[in-house]
Design an enzyme around this catalytic site. Structure first.
Site, PDB file in Angstrom:
ATOM      1  N   ARG A 124       0.753  -1.252  -0.046  1.00 47.60           N
ATOM      2  CA  ARG A 124       0.120  -0.129   0.084  1.00 47.60           C
ATOM      3  C   ARG A 124       0.851   1.141  -0.062  1.00 47.60           C
ATOM      4  NH1 ARG A 124      -3.404  -2.996   3.517  1.00 47.60           N
ATOM      5  NH2 ARG A 124      -5.042  -3.728   2.274  1.00 47.60           N
ATOM      6  N   GLU A 188      10.872  18.190 -24.846  1.00 51.20           N
ATOM      7  CA  GLU A 188      10.084  18.455 -23.712  1.00 51.20           C
ATOM      8  C   GLU A 188      10.547  19.852 -23.066  1.00 51.20           C
ATOM      9  OE1 GLU A 188       7.476  16.862 -23.532  1.00 51.20           O
ATOM     10  OE2 GLU A 188       7.671  14.834 -24.325  1.00 51.20           O
ATOM     11  N   LYS A 230       8.339  23.017 -14.853  1.00 55.42           N
ATOM     12  CA  LYS A 230       7.290  21.951 -14.559  1.00 55.42           C
ATOM     13  C   LYS A 230       6.898  21.765 -13.131  1.00 55.42           C
ATOM     14  CE  LYS A 230       5.932  17.232 -15.747  1.00 55.42           C
ATOM     15  NZ  LYS A 230       6.012  16.004 -16.186  1.00 55.42           N
ATOM     16  N   GLU A 240      -3.703  17.584 -12.806  1.00 56.85           N
ATOM     17  CA  GLU A 240      -4.025  18.198 -14.093  1.00 56.85           C
ATOM     18  C   GLU A 240      -5.595  18.284 -14.478  1.00 56.85           C
ATOM     19  OE1 GLU A 240      -1.614  16.193 -17.158  1.00 56.85           O
ATOM     20  OE2 GLU A 240      -3.205  16.556 -18.597  1.00 56.85           O
ATOM     21  N   ARG A 244      -1.671  22.410 -15.586  1.00 52.36           N
ATOM     22  CA  ARG A 244      -1.022  21.307 -16.103  1.00 52.36           C
ATOM     23  C   ARG A 244      -1.132  20.766 -17.512  1.00 52.36           C
ATOM     24  NH1 ARG A 244       1.482  16.080 -12.182  1.00 52.36           N
ATOM     25  NH2 ARG A 244       2.671  15.206 -13.783  1.00 52.36           N
ATOM     26  N   ASN A 248       0.865  19.664 -22.343  1.00 51.17           N
ATOM     27  CA  ASN A 248       0.435  18.749 -23.530  1.00 51.17           C
ATOM     28  C   ASN A 248       0.731  19.444 -24.676  1.00 51.17           C
ATOM     29  OD1 ASN A 248      -0.040  16.472 -21.814  1.00 51.17           O
ATOM     30  ND2 ASN A 248      -2.144  17.177 -21.413  1.00 51.17           N
ATOM     31  N   HIS A 251       0.980  17.457 -28.206  1.00 53.13           N
ATOM     32  CA  HIS A 251       0.933  16.044 -27.842  1.00 53.13           C
ATOM     33  C   HIS A 251      -0.379  15.206 -28.384  1.00 53.13           C
ATOM     34  CE1 HIS A 251       4.243  16.812 -25.085  1.00 53.13           C
ATOM     35  NE2 HIS A 251       4.177  15.365 -24.646  1.00 53.13           N
ATOM     36  N   HIS A 255       0.285  12.283 -30.732  1.00 53.29           N
ATOM     37  CA  HIS A 255      -0.260  11.131 -30.422  1.00 53.29           C
ATOM     38  C   HIS A 255      -0.775  10.328 -31.426  1.00 53.29           C
ATOM     39  CE1 HIS A 255      -0.619  11.916 -25.864  1.00 53.29           C
ATOM     40  NE2 HIS A 255       0.634  11.401 -26.215  1.00 53.29           N
ATOM     41  N   HIS A 270       8.735   9.553 -29.064  1.00 52.57           N
ATOM     42  CA  HIS A 270       7.924  10.537 -28.660  1.00 52.57           C
ATOM     43  C   HIS A 270       8.401  11.940 -28.809  1.00 52.57           C
ATOM     44  CE1 HIS A 270       4.978  11.964 -26.090  1.00 52.57           C
ATOM     45  NE2 HIS A 270       5.884  12.547 -25.290  1.00 52.57           N
TER      46      HIS A 270
HETATM   47  N1  LIG Z   1       5.587  10.289 -15.712  1.00 51.72           N
HETATM   48  C1  LIG Z   1       5.417  11.122 -16.730  1.00 51.72           C
HETATM   49  O1  LIG Z   1       5.088  12.134 -16.319  1.00 51.72           O
HETATM   50  C2  LIG Z   1       5.987  10.823 -18.098  1.00 51.72           C
HETATM   51  C3  LIG Z   1       6.354  12.054 -18.887  1.00 51.72           C
HETATM   52  C4  LIG Z   1       6.887  11.841 -20.167  1.00 51.72           C
HETATM   53  C5  LIG Z   1       7.123  10.360 -20.378  1.00 51.72           C
HETATM   54  N2  LIG Z   1       6.978   9.452 -19.589  1.00 51.72           N
HETATM   55  C6  LIG Z   1       7.344   8.148 -20.145  1.00 51.72           C
HETATM   56  O2  LIG Z   1       8.713   8.068 -20.071  1.00 51.72           O
HETATM   57  C7  LIG Z   1       9.053   7.107 -21.071  1.00 51.72           C
HETATM   58  C8  LIG Z   1      10.071   7.469 -22.143  1.00 51.72           C
HETATM   59  O3  LIG Z   1      11.345   7.683 -21.259  1.00 51.72           O
HETATM   60  P1  LIG Z   1      12.640   7.699 -22.040  1.00 51.72           P
HETATM   61  O4  LIG Z   1      12.652   8.300 -23.096  1.00 51.72           O
HETATM   62  O5  LIG Z   1      13.429   7.970 -20.791  1.00 51.72           O
HETATM   63  O6  LIG Z   1      12.659   6.032 -22.273  1.00 51.72           O
HETATM   64  P2  LIG Z   1      13.529   4.982 -21.709  1.00 51.72           P
HETATM   65  O7  LIG Z   1      13.439   4.812 -20.282  1.00 51.72           O
HETATM   66  O8  LIG Z   1      12.995   3.864 -22.634  1.00 51.72           O
HETATM   67  O9  LIG Z   1      15.155   5.142 -21.919  1.00 51.72           O
HETATM   68  C9  LIG Z   1      15.488   5.526 -23.299  1.00 51.72           C
HETATM   69  C10 LIG Z   1      16.775   4.351 -23.578  1.00 51.72           C
HETATM   70  O10 LIG Z   1      17.861   4.953 -23.091  1.00 51.72           O
HETATM   71  C11 LIG Z   1      18.562   3.837 -22.249  1.00 51.72           C
HETATM   72  N3  LIG Z   1      19.233   4.769 -21.317  1.00 51.72           N
HETATM   73  C12 LIG Z   1      18.932   5.249 -20.141  1.00 51.72           C
HETATM   74  N4  LIG Z   1      19.717   5.694 -19.513  1.00 51.72           N
HETATM   75  C13 LIG Z   1      20.836   5.773 -20.406  1.00 51.72           C
HETATM   76  C14 LIG Z   1      22.123   6.561 -20.318  1.00 51.72           C
HETATM   77  N5  LIG Z   1      22.533   7.315 -19.477  1.00 51.72           N
HETATM   78  N6  LIG Z   1      22.988   6.166 -21.446  1.00 51.72           N
HETATM   79  C15 LIG Z   1      22.510   5.544 -22.421  1.00 51.72           C
HETATM   80  N7  LIG Z   1      21.479   4.975 -22.380  1.00 51.72           N
HETATM   81  C16 LIG Z   1      20.536   5.045 -21.498  1.00 51.72           C
HETATM   82  C17 LIG Z   1      17.672   3.066 -21.812  1.00 51.72           C
HETATM   83  O11 LIG Z   1      18.012   1.650 -21.664  1.00 51.72           O
HETATM   84  C18 LIG Z   1      16.695   2.732 -23.131  1.00 51.72           C
HETATM   85  O12 LIG Z   1      17.244   2.091 -24.247  1.00 51.72           O
HETATM   86  C19 LIG Z   1       7.598   6.373 -21.768  1.00 51.72           C
HETATM   87  O13 LIG Z   1       7.300   5.138 -21.419  1.00 51.72           O
HETATM   88  C20 LIG Z   1       6.536   7.606 -21.469  1.00 51.72           C
HETATM   89  O14 LIG Z   1       5.342   7.353 -21.410  1.00 51.72           O
HETATM   90  C21 LIG Z   1       6.403   9.780 -18.414  1.00 51.72           C
HETATM   91 ZN   LIG Z   2       5.744  14.241 -23.765  1.00 48.77          ZN
END
Ligand SMILES: NC(=O)c1ccc[n+]([C@@H]2O[C@H](COP(=O)([O-])OP(=O)(O)OC[C@H]3O[C@@H](n4cnc5c(N)ncnc54)[C@H](O)[C@@H]3O)[C@@H](O)[C@H]2O)c1
Ligand SMILES: [Zn+2]
Length: 371
Positions: A124, A188, A230, A240, A244, A248, A251, A255, A270
């Protein structure tokens, strides 16, 4: 440039700090130990991030005689699944995880989103700390407490708001990040300038080569500015209900692009879709007479100069499918489409119930221009 910056996220009892420092990874113990009651530490990390930077993280932890265990997840979006959620939960519980333990999410946005969700529900709710290692996760996903995994019906549909106790950001870990991921994260960042900070957009316009090029004062300034913006928005509207949503920008169009290629990140990351989506939002704002032509052109030129696609490509996009995706965006309801549009550079607003006929004509012309 090696000073420690502290950015506060003000959310009453759930307030926390985001700490930014080059090399903070070598010194994490100092910052995580205040949050570790009597419990154990559980490090959830993606295999890539851990291989590249895990040793540094562990060196600071190991020297302090604390009990810890590591749960590795496969890198990539596929880890935001029910299956890996279950695996991580079962691994945690098999080590006897308890309420007083602390989870560390060490990796990109995938790791942060999955670990945050796990932390929010196991026993929890266990405290967690984010140590994001991609540019996108440093400026976006680690800030604001949104956690999620994906469902068949769409991305990020299963999750909760679960704020971390702290976020530790080491810009040096970005030295191993591929250029394409840096670019995806930068979308972003400059987005923030377009939303509410025209001066920062000017800065991004002048300095994008430095920000994308190497670890530099400019990159750090850009990271911190985006986080502050942010954090400020999240503090006003955690769930949101209003402002907030401005985050987007680009976005809803993005999408539609991502859905058009089945979320294949090899084709459209993305952040790349967001950049192109921002160009579309700017041009559509201009078509509706909301944004002047000069500003719309400037945004498009900037995004192109950075090296992003500003037009759809030849992946078979069509206006009807795009419109359908936009209608079903989880931020929309009842068939209406709300868009984040621009009145000016630095002035985004929520445009409710966008005119579908005009949007369709706009999308048709974008699809016709696809190269
Ligand atoms: N929670 C939120 O508010 C929010 C906001 C935006 C995006 N997201 C989510 O974030 C995700 C995308 O995040 P991302 O772009 O970080 O993707 P990711 O976590 O898949 O990382 C991208 C790639 O980089 C590699 N990597 C990580 N750190 C590294 C480093 N220092 N050097 C080399 N490679 C490295 C990872 O292994 C992966 O292959 C999506 O699932 C999206 O939905 C969430
Ligand atoms: Zn985004």
């Amino acid at each position: 440039m090696n000073n420690l910056s502290k950015i506060a996220v003000g959310l009453d009892t759930r307030s926390y700090e985001i700490l930014v420092q080059n090399g903070i990874l070598n010194n994490v113990w100092e910052f995580i130990s205040p949050f570790l009651k009597n419990g154990k530490l559980h490090i959830i990390s993606d295999t890539n991030a851990f291989k590249l930077h895990g040793e540094k993280l562990l060196s600071s932890i190991k020297s302090n005689n604390v009990k810890y265990n590591i749960i590795e997840i496969e890198s990539g979006e596929k880890s935001k699944s029910f299956a890996s959620f279950e695996n991580v939960i079962e691994s945690l519980l098999s080590t006897g995880a308890e309420r007083g333990d602390l989870i560390i999410a060490f990796g990109g946005g995938v790791t942060g989103d999955l670990s945050g969700f796990v932390a929010g529900v196991v026993n929890r709710g266990i405290d967690f700390i984010q140590i994001p290692t991609t540019l996108l996760s440093q400026v976006d996903s680690s800030v604001g407490g949104k956690t999620a995994i994906n469902a068949k019906a769409g991305k990020n549909l299963v999750g909760l708001f679960w704020q971390p106790r702290a976020v530790l950001i080491d810009p040096l870990v970005l030295e191993t990040l591929p250029k394409r991921d840096l670019m995806a994260g930068f979308a972003e960042i400059f987005k923030i300038g377009l939303i509410n900070d025209a001066q920062f957009f000017d800065y991004c316009d002048k300095n994008y080569a430095k920000i994308l090029g190497e670890n530099s004062t400019s990159r750090r300034f850009a990271i911190e500015t985006a986080i502050k913006a942010k954090a400020n928005i999240v503090a006003q509207d955690e769930r949101e209900g209003g402002i907030r949503a401005l985050l987007n920008l680009g976005h809803t169009f993005a999408h539609a692009i991502e859905a058009g290629v089945n979320y294949n990140e090899q084709i459209w990351r993305h952040g790349e879709a967001v950049s192109c989506g921002i160009v579309m939002a700017a041009n559509f704002s201009h078509q509706l007479g909301l944004l002047d032509e000069k500003s719309a052109k400037r945004i498009e030129n900037f995004i192109q100069n950075c090296g992003y696609r500003t037009k759809l490509d030849d992946n078979g996009f069509n206006a009807n499918d795009m419109l359908e995706t936009m209608r079903h965006d989880k931020k929309n309801s009842g068939g209406q489409i709300n868009l984040i549009l621009l009145k000016n550079i630095g002035q985004a607003f929520i445009y409710k119930n966008a005119p579908i006929d005009k949007l369709k004509i706009f999308l048709e012309s974008e699809c016709a221009k696809a190269a």
